[in-house]
Design a protein around this motif. Structure first.
Motif, PDB file in Angstrom:
ATOM      1  N   THR A   1      20.575  63.947   8.274  1.00  0.00           N
ATOM      2  CA  THR A   1      20.261  62.618   8.786  1.00  0.00           C
ATOM      3  C   THR A   1      20.909  61.559   7.912  1.00  0.00           C
ATOM      4  O   THR A   1      20.848  61.623   6.696  1.00  0.00           O
ATOM      5  CB  THR A   1      18.742  62.401   8.819  1.00  0.00           C
ATOM      6  N   MET A   2      21.528  60.615   8.563  1.00  0.00           N
ATOM      7  CA  MET A   2      22.148  59.503   7.855  1.00  0.00           C
ATOM      8  C   MET A   2      21.566  58.224   8.377  1.00  0.00           C
ATOM      9  O   MET A   2      21.523  58.030   9.587  1.00  0.00           O
ATOM     10  CB  MET A   2      23.660  59.479   8.089  1.00  0.00           C
ATOM     11  N   PRO A   3      21.127  57.343   7.571  1.00  0.00           N
ATOM     12  CA  PRO A   3      21.060  57.462   6.123  1.00  0.00           C
ATOM     13  C   PRO A   3      19.861  58.304   5.699  1.00  0.00           C
ATOM     14  O   PRO A   3      18.938  58.503   6.481  1.00  0.00           O
ATOM     15  CB  PRO A   3      20.896  56.014   5.677  1.00  0.00           C
ATOM     16  N   PRO A   4      19.875  58.760   4.444  1.00  0.00           N
ATOM     17  CA  PRO A   4      18.708  59.488   3.947  1.00  0.00           C
ATOM     18  C   PRO A   4      17.447  58.612   4.068  1.00  0.00           C
ATOM     19  O   PRO A   4      17.534  57.386   4.066  1.00  0.00           O
ATOM     20  CB  PRO A   4      19.055  59.756   2.483  1.00  0.00           C
ATOM     21  N   ALA A   5      16.292  59.255   4.150  1.00  0.00           N
ATOM     22  CA  ALA A   5      15.029  58.538   4.381  1.00  0.00           C
ATOM     23  C   ALA A   5      14.769  57.443   3.340  1.00  0.00           C
ATOM     24  O   ALA A   5      14.302  56.355   3.688  1.00  0.00           O
ATOM     25  CB  ALA A   5      13.871  59.528   4.408  1.00  0.00           C
ATOM     26  N   ALA A   6      15.077  57.702   2.083  1.00  0.00           N
ATOM     27  CA  ALA A   6      14.841  56.703   1.032  1.00  0.00           C
ATOM     28  C   ALA A   6      15.708  55.465   1.243  1.00  0.00           C
ATOM     29  O   ALA A   6      15.272  54.338   1.006  1.00  0.00           O
ATOM     30  CB  ALA A   6      15.108  57.302  -0.343  1.00  0.00           C
ATOM     31  N   VAL A   7      16.915  55.666   1.718  1.00  0.00           N
ATOM     32  CA  VAL A   7      17.824  54.553   1.981  1.00  0.00           C
ATOM     33  C   VAL A   7      17.355  53.791   3.221  1.00  0.00           C
ATOM     34  O   VAL A   7      17.297  52.555   3.226  1.00  0.00           O
ATOM     35  CB  VAL A   7      19.270  55.060   2.148  1.00  0.00           C
ATOM     36  N   ALA A   8      16.997  54.515   4.266  1.00  0.00           N
ATOM     37  CA  ALA A   8      16.512  53.873   5.496  1.00  0.00           C
ATOM     38  C   ALA A   8      15.280  53.022   5.210  1.00  0.00           C
ATOM     39  O   ALA A   8      15.127  51.932   5.777  1.00  0.00           O
ATOM     40  CB  ALA A   8      16.209  54.926   6.554  1.00  0.00           C
ATOM     41  N   ALA A   9      14.404  53.498   4.330  1.00  0.00           N
ATOM     42  CA  ALA A   9      13.202  52.734   3.989  1.00  0.00           C
ATOM     43  C   ALA A   9      13.552  51.403   3.322  1.00  0.00           C
ATOM     44  O   ALA A   9      12.892  50.383   3.556  1.00  0.00           O
ATOM     45  CB  ALA A   9      12.296  53.558   3.076  1.00  0.00           C
ATOM     46  N   LEU A  10      14.609  51.393   2.514  1.00  0.00           N
ATOM     47  CA  LEU A  10      15.031  50.149   1.861  1.00  0.00           C
ATOM     48  C   LEU A  10      15.680  49.180   2.849  1.00  0.00           C
ATOM     49  O   LEU A  10      15.556  47.966   2.723  1.00  0.00           O
ATOM     50  CB  LEU A  10      16.012  50.467   0.730  1.00  0.00           C
ATOM     51  N   TRP A  11      16.388  49.717   3.820  1.00  0.00           N
ATOM     52  CA  TRP A  11      17.118  48.877   4.778  1.00  0.00           C
ATOM     53  C   TRP A  11      16.278  48.456   5.982  1.00  0.00           C
ATOM     54  O   TRP A  11      16.600  47.485   6.650  1.00  0.00           O
ATOM     55  CB  TRP A  11      18.358  49.605   5.278  1.00  0.00           C
ATOM     56  N   ARG A  12      15.229  49.206   6.301  1.00  0.00           N
ATOM     57  CA  ARG A  12      14.468  48.957   7.536  1.00  0.00           C
ATOM     58  C   ARG A  12      13.974  47.516   7.674  1.00  0.00           C
ATOM     59  O   ARG A  12      14.039  46.959   8.763  1.00  0.00           O
ATOM     60  CB  ARG A  12      13.305  49.946   7.641  1.00  0.00           C
ATOM     61  N   PRO A  13      13.490  46.857   6.615  1.00  0.00           N
ATOM     62  CA  PRO A  13      13.035  45.464   6.796  1.00  0.00           C
ATOM     63  C   PRO A  13      14.152  44.512   7.255  1.00  0.00           C
ATOM     64  O   PRO A  13      13.874  43.450   7.795  1.00  0.00           O
ATOM     65  CB  PRO A  13      12.532  45.066   5.408  1.00  0.00           C
ATOM     66  N   TRP A  14      15.394  44.884   7.059  1.00  0.00           N
ATOM     67  CA  TRP A  14      16.534  44.045   7.422  1.00  0.00           C
ATOM     68  C   TRP A  14      17.097  44.400   8.790  1.00  0.00           C
ATOM     69  O   TRP A  14      17.990  43.714   9.284  1.00  0.00           O
ATOM     70  CB  TRP A  14      17.636  44.183   6.377  1.00  0.00           C
ATOM     71  N   ARG A  15      16.601  45.457   9.379  1.00  0.00           N
ATOM     72  CA  ARG A  15      17.190  45.985  10.617  1.00  0.00           C
ATOM     73  C   ARG A  15      16.990  45.026  11.780  1.00  0.00           C
ATOM     74  O   ARG A  15      15.913  44.520  12.029  1.00  0.00           O
ATOM     75  CB  ARG A  15      16.564  47.340  10.945  1.00  0.00           C
ATOM     76  N   ARG A  16      18.075  44.785  12.497  1.00  0.00           N
ATOM     77  CA  ARG A  16      18.043  43.966  13.704  1.00  0.00           C
ATOM     78  C   ARG A  16      18.249  44.884  14.890  1.00  0.00           C
ATOM     79  O   ARG A  16      19.214  45.632  14.948  1.00  0.00           O
ATOM     80  CB  ARG A  16      19.179  42.937  13.690  1.00  0.00           C
ATOM     81  N   MET A  17      17.345  44.821  15.807  1.00  0.00           N
ATOM     82  CA  MET A  17      17.471  45.631  17.026  1.00  0.00           C
ATOM     83  C   MET A  17      17.924  44.715  18.156  1.00  0.00           C
ATOM     84  O   MET A  17      17.459  43.581  18.260  1.00  0.00           O
ATOM     85  CB  MET A  17      16.133  46.285  17.378  1.00  0.00           C
ATOM     86  N   ARG A  18      18.806  45.234  18.994  1.00  0.00           N
ATOM     87  CA  ARG A  18      19.273  44.473  20.156  1.00  0.00           C
ATOM     88  C   ARG A  18      19.026  45.284  21.409  1.00  0.00           C
ATOM     89  O   ARG A  18      19.230  46.488  21.438  1.00  0.00           O
ATOM     90  CB  ARG A  18      20.775  44.203  20.055  1.00  0.00           C
ATOM     91  N   LEU A  19      18.574  44.614  22.432  1.00  0.00           N
ATOM     92  CA  LEU A  19      18.424  45.251  23.733  1.00  0.00           C
ATOM     93  C   LEU A  19      19.764  45.207  24.435  1.00  0.00           C
ATOM     94  O   LEU A  19      20.417  44.177  24.472  1.00  0.00           O
ATOM     95  CB  LEU A  19      17.355  44.543  24.567  1.00  0.00           C
ATOM     96  N   ALA A  20      20.155  46.326  24.987  1.00  0.00           N
ATOM     97  CA  ALA A  20      21.456  46.373  25.656  1.00  0.00           C
ATOM     98  C   ALA A  20      21.303  46.142  27.143  1.00  0.00           C
ATOM     99  O   ALA A  20      20.311  46.302  27.734  1.00  0.00           O
ATOM    100  CB  ALA A  20      22.117  47.714  25.409  1.00  0.00           C
TER     101      ALA A  20
END
Length: 183
Positions: free
Chosen positions: A164-183
């Motif tokens: 899995t990319m990114p590893p879970a520890a990395v995803a946890a650090l980035w998740r608060p910044w994640r922007r989701m877009r509806l397509a």
């Protein structure tokens, strides 16, 4: 839409030093590989969060339409030039009265062409990115890039480590910044 990075972000020596410190490396033979892993981490960070981490000058090719069109990169800091691109012939500067652009609070940039002239497409040049340099990058994003690069370096010979990319520890650090877009 096709994005081109005209002037990539310069990865500060501090980024490499921080990664080498994290890994406990004091020699220089792996510096090129470590720098490539940091750049890969920045690219993955952008893919995961939907935000370009470090400021870069980009160009995006859009159809010459009268509707508002949103640039694919966020956050846009400035739209600096619009050029008409005809089917044949050289690019030309669009007159200021023939287009409008908007920078929204969510970091998106939009362009509308009211009079494209002979242009079938327009090249939009802009600066995008959260931080001007490595030191100004928010801690969670910066640390996630470091952890990703360190993970890839440590697991470079293990084919099973590319799960899995990114590893879970990395995803946890980035998740608060994640922007989701509806397509």
């Amino acid at each position: 839409m096709k994005r081109l990075i005209v002037m990539p972000a310069v990865l500060a020596p501090a980024a490499l030093a921080e990664l080498k410190n994290w890994l406990g490396i004091t020699t220089t033979p792996d510096d090129t590989q470590l720098g490539a892993l940091l750049r890969a981490g920045l690219e993955l960070c952008e893919q995961f969060t939907g935000l370009m981490p470090l400021q870069q000058v980009c160009e995006e090719m859009l159809p010459a339409m009268t509707d508002w069109q949103v640039l694919s990169v966020r956050p846009v800091q400035a739209i600096t030039a619009l050029e008409g691109v005809p089917a044949e012939g050289a690019r030309f500067a669009l007159p200021v009265a023939s287009y409008a652009f908007d920078l929204a609070a969510d970091g998106s940039g939009s362009v509308r062409i009211s009079n494209p002239g002979s242009a079938g497409r327009v090249a939009v040049r802009f600066t995008a990115g959260l931080a001007a340099d490595w030191a100004a990058l928010p801690d969670g994003l910066r640390h996630g890039v470091l952890r990703f690069a360190a993970h890839q370096y440590r697991e470079r010979d293990d084919d099973a480590a590319t799960g899995t990319m990114p590893p879970a520890a990395v995803a946890a650090l980035w998740r608060p910044w994640r922007r989701m877009r509806l397509a």
